[in-house]
Design an enzyme around this catalytic site. Sequence first.
Site, PDB file in Angstrom:
ATOM      1  N   GLY A  14       0.757  -1.146  -0.045  1.00  0.00           N
ATOM      2  CA  GLY A  14       0.033   0.112   0.029  1.00  0.00           C
ATOM      3  C   GLY A  14       0.679   1.094  -0.045  1.00  0.00           C
ATOM      4  O   GLY A  14       0.505   2.441   0.573  1.00  0.00           O
ATOM      5  N   VAL A  65      -2.783  -7.749  -1.722  1.00  0.00           N
ATOM      6  CA  VAL A  65      -2.200  -8.391  -0.412  1.00  0.00           C
ATOM      7  C   VAL A  65      -3.245  -9.441  -0.136  1.00  0.00           C
ATOM      8  O   VAL A  65      -2.766 -10.176   0.780  1.00  0.00           O
ATOM      9  CB  VAL A  65      -2.211  -7.228   0.549  1.00  0.00           C
ATOM     10  CG1 VAL A  65      -0.861  -6.375   0.330  1.00  0.00           C
ATOM     11  CG2 VAL A  65      -3.514  -6.561   0.950  1.00  0.00           C
ATOM     12  N   ASN A  91       0.927  -2.448   5.161  1.00  0.00           N
ATOM     13  CA  ASN A  91       0.214  -1.244   5.562  1.00  0.00           C
ATOM     14  C   ASN A  91      -1.112  -1.099   4.744  1.00  0.00           C
ATOM     15  O   ASN A  91      -1.932  -0.610   5.137  1.00  0.00           O
ATOM     16  CB  ASN A  91       1.190  -0.092   5.158  1.00  0.00           C
ATOM     17  CG  ASN A  91       0.419   1.090   4.871  1.00  0.00           C
ATOM     18  OD1 ASN A  91       0.069   2.092   5.842  1.00  0.00           O
ATOM     19  ND2 ASN A  91       0.015   1.657   3.850  1.00  0.00           N
ATOM     20  N   TYR A 157     -14.347  -2.788   9.712  1.00  0.00           N
ATOM     21  CA  TYR A 157     -12.895  -2.266   9.562  1.00  0.00           C
ATOM     22  C   TYR A 157     -12.251  -2.240  10.942  1.00  0.00           C
ATOM     23  O   TYR A 157     -11.371  -2.655  11.108  1.00  0.00           O
ATOM     24  CB  TYR A 157     -13.265  -0.661   9.364  1.00  0.00           C
ATOM     25  CG  TYR A 157     -11.791   0.177   8.955  1.00  0.00           C
ATOM     26  CD1 TYR A 157     -10.765  -0.147   8.244  1.00  0.00           C
ATOM     27  CD2 TYR A 157     -11.496   0.873  10.053  1.00  0.00           C
ATOM     28  CE1 TYR A 157      -9.735   0.676   8.444  1.00  0.00           C
ATOM     29  CE2 TYR A 157     -10.267   1.582  10.300  1.00  0.00           C
ATOM     30  CZ  TYR A 157      -9.308   1.456   9.326  1.00  0.00           C
ATOM     31  OH  TYR A 157      -8.086   2.199   9.426  1.00  0.00           O
ATOM     32  N   ALA A 159     -13.105  -4.332  13.269  1.00  0.00           N
ATOM     33  CA  ALA A 159     -12.644  -5.798  13.538  1.00  0.00           C
ATOM     34  C   ALA A 159     -11.451  -6.283  12.784  1.00  0.00           C
ATOM     35  O   ALA A 159     -10.591  -7.123  13.292  1.00  0.00           O
ATOM     36  CB  ALA A 159     -13.851  -6.783  12.917  1.00  0.00           C
ATOM     37  N   LYS A 161      -9.030  -4.169  12.204  1.00  0.00           N
ATOM     38  CA  LYS A 161      -7.831  -3.414  12.513  1.00  0.00           C
ATOM     39  C   LYS A 161      -7.532  -4.336  14.037  1.00  0.00           C
ATOM     40  O   LYS A 161      -6.347  -4.215  14.298  1.00  0.00           O
ATOM     41  CB  LYS A 161      -8.313  -2.106  12.789  1.00  0.00           C
ATOM     42  CG  LYS A 161      -8.189  -1.390  11.189  1.00  0.00           C
ATOM     43  CD  LYS A 161      -6.821  -1.401  10.752  1.00  0.00           C
ATOM     44  CE  LYS A 161      -6.506  -1.433   9.323  1.00  0.00           C
ATOM     45  NZ  LYS A 161      -5.293  -1.277   8.712  1.00  0.00           N
TER      46      LYS A 161
HETATM   47  P1  NAP Z   1      -5.133   5.490   1.183  1.00  0.00           P
HETATM   48  O1  NAP Z   1      -4.521   6.640   0.922  1.00  0.00           O
HETATM   49  O2  NAP Z   1      -6.398   5.083   0.521  1.00  0.00           O
HETATM   50  O3  NAP Z   1      -3.891   3.933   0.756  1.00  0.00           O
HETATM   51  C1  NAP Z   1      -4.221   2.720   0.779  1.00  0.00           C
HETATM   52  C2  NAP Z   1      -3.132   1.970   0.153  1.00  0.00           C
HETATM   53  O4  NAP Z   1      -3.441   0.312   0.270  1.00  0.00           O
HETATM   54  C3  NAP Z   1      -2.908   2.358  -1.303  1.00  0.00           C
HETATM   55  O5  NAP Z   1      -1.411   2.429  -1.645  1.00  0.00           O
HETATM   56  C4  NAP Z   1      -3.460   1.267  -2.025  1.00  0.00           C
HETATM   57  O6  NAP Z   1      -2.988   0.792  -3.355  1.00  0.00           O
HETATM   58  C5  NAP Z   1      -3.304  -0.128  -1.252  1.00  0.00           C
HETATM   59  N1  NAP Z   1      -4.186  -1.029  -1.194  1.00  0.00           N
HETATM   60  C6  NAP Z   1      -5.550  -1.228  -0.966  1.00  0.00           C
HETATM   61  N2  NAP Z   1      -6.119  -2.441  -0.981  1.00  0.00           N
HETATM   62  C7  NAP Z   1      -5.021  -3.290  -1.436  1.00  0.00           C
HETATM   63  C8  NAP Z   1      -4.945  -4.481  -1.942  1.00  0.00           C
HETATM   64  N3  NAP Z   1      -5.953  -5.183  -1.879  1.00  0.00           N
HETATM   65  N4  NAP Z   1      -3.919  -4.917  -2.085  1.00  0.00           N
HETATM   66  C9  NAP Z   1      -2.719  -4.293  -2.191  1.00  0.00           C
HETATM   67  N5  NAP Z   1      -2.726  -2.770  -2.066  1.00  0.00           N
HETATM   68  C10 NAP Z   1      -3.923  -2.302  -1.605  1.00  0.00           C
HETATM   69  O7  NAP Z   1      -5.193   4.976   2.774  1.00  0.00           O
HETATM   70  P2  NAP Z   1      -4.342   5.550   3.895  1.00  0.00           P
HETATM   71  O8  NAP Z   1      -5.153   6.457   4.410  1.00  0.00           O
HETATM   72  O9  NAP Z   1      -2.946   5.533   3.598  1.00  0.00           O
HETATM   73  O10 NAP Z   1      -4.340   4.173   4.804  1.00  0.00           O
HETATM   74  C11 NAP Z   1      -3.192   3.417   4.894  1.00  0.00           C
HETATM   75  C12 NAP Z   1      -3.402   2.246   5.945  1.00  0.00           C
HETATM   76  O11 NAP Z   1      -3.426   3.049   7.022  1.00  0.00           O
HETATM   77  C13 NAP Z   1      -4.791   1.463   6.064  1.00  0.00           C
HETATM   78  O12 NAP Z   1      -4.449   0.021   6.760  1.00  0.00           O
HETATM   79  C14 NAP Z   1      -5.412   2.065   6.809  1.00  0.00           C
HETATM   80  O13 NAP Z   1      -6.379   1.126   7.430  1.00  0.00           O
HETATM   81  C15 NAP Z   1      -4.573   2.758   7.996  1.00  0.00           C
HETATM   82  N6  NAP Z   1      -4.946   3.816   8.613  1.00  0.00           N
HETATM   83  C16 NAP Z   1      -5.143   4.903   7.951  1.00  0.00           C
HETATM   84  C17 NAP Z   1      -5.875   6.178   8.849  1.00  0.00           C
HETATM   85  C18 NAP Z   1      -6.031   7.581   8.358  1.00  0.00           C
HETATM   86  O14 NAP Z   1      -6.454   8.323   8.681  1.00  0.00           O
HETATM   87  N7  NAP Z   1      -5.503   7.651   7.070  1.00  0.00           N
HETATM   88  C19 NAP Z   1      -6.060   5.883  10.213  1.00  0.00           C
HETATM   89  C20 NAP Z   1      -5.950   4.751  10.763  1.00  0.00           C
HETATM   90  C21 NAP Z   1      -5.407   3.703   9.961  1.00  0.00           C
HETATM   91  P3  NAP Z   1      -3.626   0.900  -4.662  1.00  0.00           P
HETATM   92  O15 NAP Z   1      -5.146   1.494  -4.456  1.00  0.00           O
HETATM   93  O16 NAP Z   1      -2.708   1.149  -5.731  1.00  0.00           O
HETATM   94  O17 NAP Z   1      -4.023  -0.688  -4.927  1.00  0.00           O
END
Ligand code: NAP
Length: 257
Positions: A14, A65, A91, A157, A159, A161
């Site tokens: 990711g 993934v 990630n 979600y 669940a 995490k």
């Molecule tokens: P984002 O901007 O939507 O980025 C998500 C990333 O995951 C992208 O690179 C996407 O790549 C990749 N991805 C999604 N599904 C995938 C799959 N099946 N296989 C491979 N790659 C996949 O999200 P983000 O906010 O950066 O979040 C990243 C992580 O942080 C997540 O685990 C999220 O739960 C966690 N998180 C985020 C926040 C927040 O406030 N932003 C808070 C808590 C936790 P492609 O679309 O190019 O495949």
Amino acid sequence: MLTSLQGKSVLVTGGTSGIGLGIAIGFARQGAKVAISGRQRDKVEALAARLRDEGLAVIGLAADVSEREQVQRLVDEVATAQGGLDVLCANAGVFPSAALEHMTDADWDLVLDTNAKGSFLCVQAALAHLRRAEYGRVILTSSITGPITGFPGWAHYGASKAAQLGFMRTAAIELARDGITINAVLPGNIVTEGLHGMGDDYLASMAASVPLKRLGQVDDIANAALFFASKEAGYLTGQSLVVDGGQILPESLQALA
Ligand code: NAP
């Protein structure tokens, strides 16, 4: 001052967007060799090329993934290209909203397969390489949502995490035999492409609920990941680090006044 991560081989799943991209750039700026992955080959390869133009040692590989064969191929290709694998940042994640009343099996499976099963598949696929590295570090991107808090629309979600942390605690014991550590960063609300999708009202209400009075930046999470990956964090395993500007702390709205 932490020991340099110069030359370490790192995979960030990711890594094409948001937190993952921030983590990847953080490691690359420390002189690490970094592989980023996402589902779309064109997107991930173009992004890696752009980062190389900026002088960072980054390669891009496509893999979903949630698909075992794609994950194993990804990890093996990274280890071949970068001469092994020292650090895995699991990630990749998705956070589509669905009210519990209307949540379908497909909604549930997408989120659990990506976030929870995806972490399991990545760690399992990386094991042999991490063992060989004699350094092995795994860093999971979990969340405050699920392990600590809740938010309407995110039962699946939350669940997923929380599942990452349950997985981590037993994995930590099993991996310790090989000197591999596994820890989790629990971000609060971090400004990313994914979070922007939640809309301006959501972003404003979240910012107002943070004692430090700002949403998090991807660098805030990258810094935590860099610490877990460091030599100095080698006696830490199975632990969670909340990086949320204090968002989980207030017991009431009055506490923030
Ligand atoms: P984002 O901007 O939507 O980025 C998500 C990333 O995951 C992208 O690179 C996407 O790549 C990749 N991805 C999604 N599904 C995938 C799959 N099946 N296989 C491979 N790659 C996949 O999200 P983000 O906010 O950066 O979040 C990243 C992580 O942080 C997540 O685990 C999220 O739960 C966690 N998180 C985020 C926040 C927040 O406030 N932003 C808070 C808590 C936790 P492609 O679309 O190019 O495949």
